[in-house]
Enzyme design. Structure first.
Site, mmCIF file in Angstrom:
data_model
loop_
_atom_site.group_PDB
_atom_site.id
_atom_site.type_symbol
_atom_site.label_atom_id
_atom_site.label_comp_id
_atom_site.label_asym_id
_atom_site.label_seq_id
_atom_site.Cartn_x
_atom_site.Cartn_y
_atom_site.Cartn_z
ATOM 1 N N LYS A 132 0.835 -1.191 0.115
ATOM 2 C CA LYS A 132 0.051 0.031 0.048
ATOM 3 C C LYS A 132 0.852 1.260 -0.171
ATOM 4 O O LYS A 132 0.488 2.269 -0.606
ATOM 5 C CB LYS A 132 -0.894 0.067 1.173
ATOM 6 C CG LYS A 132 -2.254 -0.841 0.951
ATOM 7 C CD LYS A 132 -3.203 -0.584 1.914
ATOM 8 C CE LYS A 132 -4.379 -1.576 1.566
ATOM 9 N NZ LYS A 132 -5.409 -1.324 2.606
ATOM 10 N N LYS B 135 -3.708 -12.330 -6.941
ATOM 11 C CA LYS B 135 -4.792 -12.261 -5.872
ATOM 12 C C LYS B 135 -5.788 -11.384 -6.916
ATOM 13 O O LYS B 135 -5.458 -10.445 -7.429
ATOM 14 C CB LYS B 135 -4.621 -11.711 -4.774
ATOM 15 C CG LYS B 135 -5.858 -11.764 -3.838
ATOM 16 C CD LYS B 135 -5.270 -11.180 -2.268
ATOM 17 C CE LYS B 135 -5.320 -9.508 -2.825
ATOM 18 N NZ LYS B 135 -5.616 -8.827 -1.429
ATOM 19 N N LYS C 51 -9.768 -5.907 -5.180
ATOM 20 C CA LYS C 51 -10.581 -4.701 -5.374
ATOM 21 C C LYS C 51 -9.728 -3.296 -5.751
ATOM 22 O O LYS C 51 -10.520 -2.466 -6.261
ATOM 23 C CB LYS C 51 -11.549 -4.164 -4.283
ATOM 24 C CG LYS C 51 -10.941 -4.176 -2.962
ATOM 25 C CD LYS C 51 -11.955 -3.965 -1.709
ATOM 26 C CE LYS C 51 -11.447 -3.975 -0.436
ATOM 27 N NZ LYS C 51 -12.725 -3.917 0.593
HETATM 28 P P1 TYM Z 1 -10.451 -6.583 3.055
HETATM 29 O O1 TYM Z 1 -11.409 -5.509 3.330
HETATM 30 O O2 TYM Z 1 -9.471 -6.254 2.095
HETATM 31 O O3 TYM Z 1 -11.081 -7.992 2.638
HETATM 32 C C1 TYM Z 1 -11.995 -8.753 3.078
HETATM 33 C C2 TYM Z 1 -11.693 -9.992 3.243
HETATM 34 O O4 TYM Z 1 -11.629 -10.716 1.822
HETATM 35 C C3 TYM Z 1 -10.757 -11.598 1.724
HETATM 36 N N1 TYM Z 1 -10.260 -11.427 0.430
HETATM 37 C C4 TYM Z 1 -9.846 -12.674 -0.400
HETATM 38 N N2 TYM Z 1 -10.305 -13.790 -0.217
HETATM 39 C C5 TYM Z 1 -10.097 -14.796 -0.962
HETATM 40 N N3 TYM Z 1 -9.413 -14.181 -2.484
HETATM 41 C C6 TYM Z 1 -9.312 -13.131 -2.523
HETATM 42 N N4 TYM Z 1 -8.893 -12.756 -3.868
HETATM 43 C C7 TYM Z 1 -9.494 -12.002 -1.443
HETATM 44 N N5 TYM Z 1 -9.352 -10.735 -1.632
HETATM 45 C C8 TYM Z 1 -9.811 -10.433 -0.430
HETATM 46 C C9 TYM Z 1 -9.680 -10.948 2.868
HETATM 47 O O5 TYM Z 1 -8.664 -12.013 3.159
HETATM 48 C C10 TYM Z 1 -10.429 -10.640 3.951
HETATM 49 O O6 TYM Z 1 -10.867 -11.662 4.806
HETATM 50 N N6 TYM Z 1 -7.742 -5.993 7.161
HETATM 51 C C11 TYM Z 1 -9.086 -6.757 6.654
HETATM 52 C C12 TYM Z 1 -10.214 -6.365 7.398
HETATM 53 C C13 TYM Z 1 -10.062 -6.380 8.904
HETATM 54 C C14 TYM Z 1 -10.436 -7.692 9.426
HETATM 55 C C15 TYM Z 1 -10.401 -7.278 10.852
HETATM 56 C C16 TYM Z 1 -10.746 -9.011 8.941
HETATM 57 C C17 TYM Z 1 -10.011 -5.516 9.713
HETATM 58 N N7 TYM Z 1 -10.347 -6.102 11.043
HETATM 59 C C18 TYM Z 1 -10.565 -8.366 11.806
HETATM 60 C C19 TYM Z 1 -10.768 -10.105 10.090
HETATM 61 C C20 TYM Z 1 -10.612 -9.592 11.551
HETATM 62 C C21 TYM Z 1 -9.090 -6.355 5.321
HETATM 63 O O7 TYM Z 1 -8.518 -5.301 4.862
HETATM 64 O O8 TYM Z 1 -9.895 -7.246 4.679
#
Ligand code: TYM
Length: 336
Positions: free
Chosen positions: A117, A199, A202
């Site tokens: 990032k 991967k 978004k």
């Molecule tokens: P975020 O918002 O980027 O993504 C949300 C969830 O989607 C999963 N993900 C994927 N899984 C499989 N294949 C993919 N291509 C893919 N892209 C995204 C991410 O692994 C995630 O589980 N930091 C976290 C949000 C967060 C969080 C937490 C998660 C904040 N606090 C506490 C769990 C527990 C995030 O940015 O996810």
């Protein structure tokens, strides 16, 4: 049936930013929904994580409601789970401060997502971006979380949460449960349609790389048909066939069939036919969710009532943990 008292707690969160992709759905949301029957689940819209990169305030507000409605539309049930917005429970920011004081600069600097990032947002490498994983650790540790459903990309952050829990427990006394990641064996990393060694994300600038959860049927068909595959023609899951393997995983999760069953079903078939079937199964999965999300977004009063109830329940649990933490580190209790 198990009682609430001996059920383990699950916590997960998603950022209300960008266009959520099929990766977010298959890697996280789908599991978050199915885990509700066996666990006490707490699901958060992590809006404070989102402001670590520049956000247009009105868009952030809209996307927060969009994600809440999506949570509900995918089956997260506010009568069974706690569903809330992170900024409504100030203990998340407060525990972050305490954990900051236990986190080494070196370990936070090593986070892959921070490094990526920082490259993507070179004009805005702020302290919040650096501190992002500590806020995530606080989210998780406030609720005695045993399991955290996430995609593969969040594994390193979860490791830090585990390290911080262990460090706090060793330095003071046992306080936090050390959480385990719950990463689906199939679907933990859905790959880009344009480059299946990367991967699906978004933040990818190439719109054809991802299926967005808002894409309509025509767009989904177009994107799947364009998905990069290989010059072979067998529909087989293998390390040397990244594109087709990714589509097999997507079809398997969308249709509920195992990888073996998918390979069998399409034995002797061709990529054109298979891609159409993949698109159809994704559309069948997403279109009822899209309709339900649209319907829910028209009922703002209901959405606000879900948020209120969720925040009250989360606040009670979070305050309890925070009070314990403050006491153990030597902060005196406040007198009002
Ligand atoms: P975020 O918002 O980027 O993504 C949300 C969830 O989607 C999963 N993900 C994927 N899984 C499989 N294949 C993919 N291509 C893919 N892209 C995204 C991410 O692994 C995630 O589980 N930091 C976290 C949000 C967060 C969080 C937490 C998660 C904040 N606090 C506490 C769990 C527990 C995030 O940015 O996810």
């Amino acid at each position: 049936m198990e009682t609430t008292e001996n059920r383990q707690t699950i916590f997960s969160g998603i950022q209300p930013t960008g266009n959520l992709t099929l990766g977010n759905y298959l890697g996280a949301l789908k599991n978050m929904s199915s885990l509700q029957s066996a666990y006490d689940c707490i699901y958060c819209v992590v809006d404070m994580h989102s402001i670590t990169v520049t956000q247009e305030p009105s868009t952030l507000r809209k996307k927060t409601y969009d994600l809440l409605a999506l949570y509900l539309a995918t089956g997260l049930d506010p009568t069974r789970s706690i569903i809330f917005v992170q900024s409504h429970v100030s203990a998340h920011a407060e525990l972050t401060w305490v954990l900051n004081c236990l986190t080494y600069m070196g370990e936070a600097s090593r986070m892959t997502q921070y490094k990526e990032k920082s490259k993507q947002h070179a004009d805005n490498i702020n302290v919040g971006l650096f501190d992002y994983p500590v806020l995530m650790a606080s989210d998780i540790l406030l609720y005695n979380t045993a399991l955290v459903p996430i995609g593969q990309d969040q594994k390193q952050h979860l490791e830090l949460a585990r390290t911080l829990a262990q460090r706090f427990n060793a330095k003071y006394s046992p306080t936090f449960i050390v959480p385990e990641p719950y990463i689906a064996k199939v679907g933990g990393k859905i790959m880009s349609l344009a480059n299946p060694t990367k991967k699906m994300s978004k933040s990818d600038v190439n719109e054809n790389a991802s299926i967005y959860l808002t894409d309509d049927a025509d767009i989904i068909v177009r994107k799947v048909k364009r998905a990069v595959t290989d010059s072979d023609s067998t529909i087989r899951h293998s390390a040397s066939k990244a594109g087709i393997s990714n589509l097999i995983v997507i079809y398997s999760l969308s249709s509920g069939k195992s990888i073996k069953e998918v390979e069998k079903q399409f034995e002797g078939s061709n990529y054109g036919i298979f891609k159409q079937a993949v698109a159809d199964s994704v559309i069948a999965k997403l279109s009822p969710i899209q309709q339900e999300q649209k319907r829910l977004l028209q009922d703002k009063t209901y959405l606000d009532s879900v948020l209120k109830e969720g925040a009250i329940k989360a606040e009670t649990l979070a305050r309890r943990t925070l009070a314990k933490v403050y006491r153990k580190v030597g902060l005196i209790p406040r007198q009002f």
